[in-house]
Design a protein around this motif. Structure first.
Motif, PDB file in Angstrom:
ATOM      1  N   SER A 197      47.388  55.033  35.428  1.00 56.22           N
ATOM      2  CA  SER A 197      47.757  55.579  34.236  1.00 56.22           C
ATOM      3  C   SER A 197      47.722  54.219  33.191  1.00 56.22           C
ATOM      4  O   SER A 197      47.566  53.209  33.612  1.00 56.22           O
ATOM      5  CB  SER A 197      49.317  56.007  34.028  1.00 56.22           C
ATOM      6  N   ARG A 199      50.256  52.546  30.493  1.00 58.63           N
ATOM      7  CA  ARG A 199      51.656  52.762  29.802  1.00 58.63           C
ATOM      8  C   ARG A 199      52.208  51.786  29.037  1.00 58.63           C
ATOM      9  O   ARG A 199      51.208  50.586  28.803  1.00 58.63           O
ATOM     10  CB  ARG A 199      52.420  52.655  31.101  1.00 58.63           C
ATOM     11  N   TRP A 201      55.463  49.359  27.341  1.00 59.35           N
ATOM     12  CA  TRP A 201      56.750  49.125  27.941  1.00 59.35           C
ATOM     13  C   TRP A 201      57.334  48.461  26.411  1.00 59.35           C
ATOM     14  O   TRP A 201      56.618  47.627  26.053  1.00 59.35           O
ATOM     15  CB  TRP A 201      57.013  48.253  29.089  1.00 59.35           C
ATOM     16  N   GLU A 212      60.083  51.375  30.149  1.00 59.59           N
ATOM     17  CA  GLU A 212      58.951  52.106  29.757  1.00 59.59           C
ATOM     18  C   GLU A 212      59.141  52.967  28.710  1.00 59.59           C
ATOM     19  O   GLU A 212      60.295  53.846  28.540  1.00 59.59           O
ATOM     20  CB  GLU A 212      58.473  53.049  31.053  1.00 59.59           C
ATOM     21  N   ASP A 214      56.532  54.888  27.220  1.00 57.48           N
ATOM     22  CA  ASP A 214      55.588  55.952  26.900  1.00 57.48           C
ATOM     23  C   ASP A 214      54.490  55.704  27.989  1.00 57.48           C
ATOM     24  O   ASP A 214      54.313  54.721  28.366  1.00 57.48           O
ATOM     25  CB  ASP A 214      55.164  56.456  25.638  1.00 57.48           C
ATOM     26  N   ARG A 215      53.629  56.914  28.296  1.00 57.55           N
ATOM     27  CA  ARG A 215      52.503  56.677  29.011  1.00 57.55           C
ATOM     28  C   ARG A 215      51.510  57.579  28.747  1.00 57.55           C
ATOM     29  O   ARG A 215      51.768  58.736  28.068  1.00 57.55           O
ATOM     30  CB  ARG A 215      52.942  56.715  30.573  1.00 57.55           C
ATOM     31  N   HIS A 221      44.011  60.441  29.257  1.00 59.83           N
ATOM     32  CA  HIS A 221      43.652  59.260  30.134  1.00 59.83           C
ATOM     33  C   HIS A 221      42.220  59.477  30.695  1.00 59.83           C
ATOM     34  O   HIS A 221      41.508  58.538  31.047  1.00 59.83           O
ATOM     35  CB  HIS A 221      44.899  59.143  31.374  1.00 59.83           C
TER      36      HIS A 221
END
Length: 315
Positions: A197, A199, A201, A212, A214-215, A221
């Motif tokens: 993924s 991400r 932070w 965190e 969001d991702r 992706h």
């Protein structure tokens, strides 16, 4: 906006802040920082650094009447010698009358670090940048003239990490230190319990912990991985938006720019840049958090006599 009349060929873009673009001299030895306002066509040089360097990182923070610049990296001009990592700081503040052109002893960086020569982010009178092998976040306190090291989340499984400054309170961040620090990276772990993924932070108020934020969604992706193809990527933030640009990719992929709005939690692709493809696959986009400003009073703290002519300038 053409810059050829303002920037010699021996300079490369290094930072942006307060309506100014910062270019760093390419030649090894004492480094020169050139500040340019491409809107008003005004440029000025900082005095050369006392310490000769090879490939340092450069950082810039420009306020209405102040300039802070940092050059950090090895203090040698040979790639075959043992590195001694230090930094030097330029400070000029019209409000207090303080002017410090690279004075004082160089500040040593933490042991066992390898500073990333790409870019630094600025917040709360501190500069942040990445160190590699292993990954760590380096923090430079301007007031204390001291460096420290901060452990990033999941550092053993990060790829292409970037430090950015986010400012959720207003649309334009500008890099003047009013925001918060975030770390963006791809996460790759062989175990299936941690899927691949990208991400984001956020550094917490204590300045030592990460959370965190969001991702990247799975569909986004998948497209991003296809365009990036493992070549690596860089991130830059302005206001609450993070822009992802792809490193050393083919021309078509290099024009792909992904935007993440941290306020609305939205991911979307920017229109392709029409100026990338004609230059071929060896070129790639580099992003800077730049806000066009017609007036940049802080540049008046420097000698602007070189603003329109660089004939014979060697850097």
């Amino acid at each position: 906006i053409p810059l050829s009349s303002l920037v010699p060929q021996s300079f490369s873009p290094a930072a942006a802040s307060g309506g100014l673009l910062c270019f760093l001299s390419d030649c090894s030895g004492p480094k020169t920082l050139l500040l340019v306002n491409p809107i008003s066509k005004i440029a000025a040089c900082l005095p050369p650094t006392p310490t000769p360097r090879l490939f340092p990182a450069a950082a810039l923070s420009v306020g209405p009447s102040s300039i802070t610049a940092v050059v950090a990296g090895d203090d040698l001009i040979s790639p075959f010698a043992v590195k001694n990592l230090t930094s030097e700081t330029f400070l000029a503040d019209a409000a207090t009358g303080f002017y410090s052109p690279w004075t004082g002893p160089p500040s040593p960086l933490p042991r066992l670090c390898n500073i990333d020569p790409s870019r630094m982010a600025f917040a709360a009178n501190r500069f942040y940048c990445m160190s590699s092998s292993p990954f760590a976040v380096l923090v430079y306190d301007v007031a204390a003239n001291a460096w420290s090291k901060l452990q990033p989340p999941m550092r053993r499984f990060l790829r292409s990490p970037s430090i950015v400054e986010l400012d959720d309170a207003r649309e334009g961040g500008g890099g003047d230190g009013g925001g918060k620090i975030a770390l963006v990276a791809a996460v790759e772990k062989s175990r299936l319990s941690v899927p691949r993924s990208v991400r984001v932070w956020a550094l917490q108020a204590c300045g030592r912990a990460w959370a965190e934020a969001d991702r990247m969604p799975a569909d986004v992706h998948a497209r991003f991985c296809a365009a990036e193809a493992g070549r690596g990527f860089e991130c830059v933030a302005n206001g609450g938006v993070i822009a992802f640009t792809i490193k050393a990719a083919a021309a078509a992929a290099a024009a792909e720019v992904l935007l993440f709005d941290s306020i609305r939690k939205e991911w979307q692709w920017a229109p392709p840049c029409p100026f990338v493809a004609p230059y071929g696959g060896s070129r790639a986009l580099r992003g800077f958090a730049y806000e066009p400003r017609l007036a940049t009073p802080a540049i008046g703290l420097l000698d602007s006599s070189l603003s329109l002519s660089f004939q014979g300038f060697s850097g």
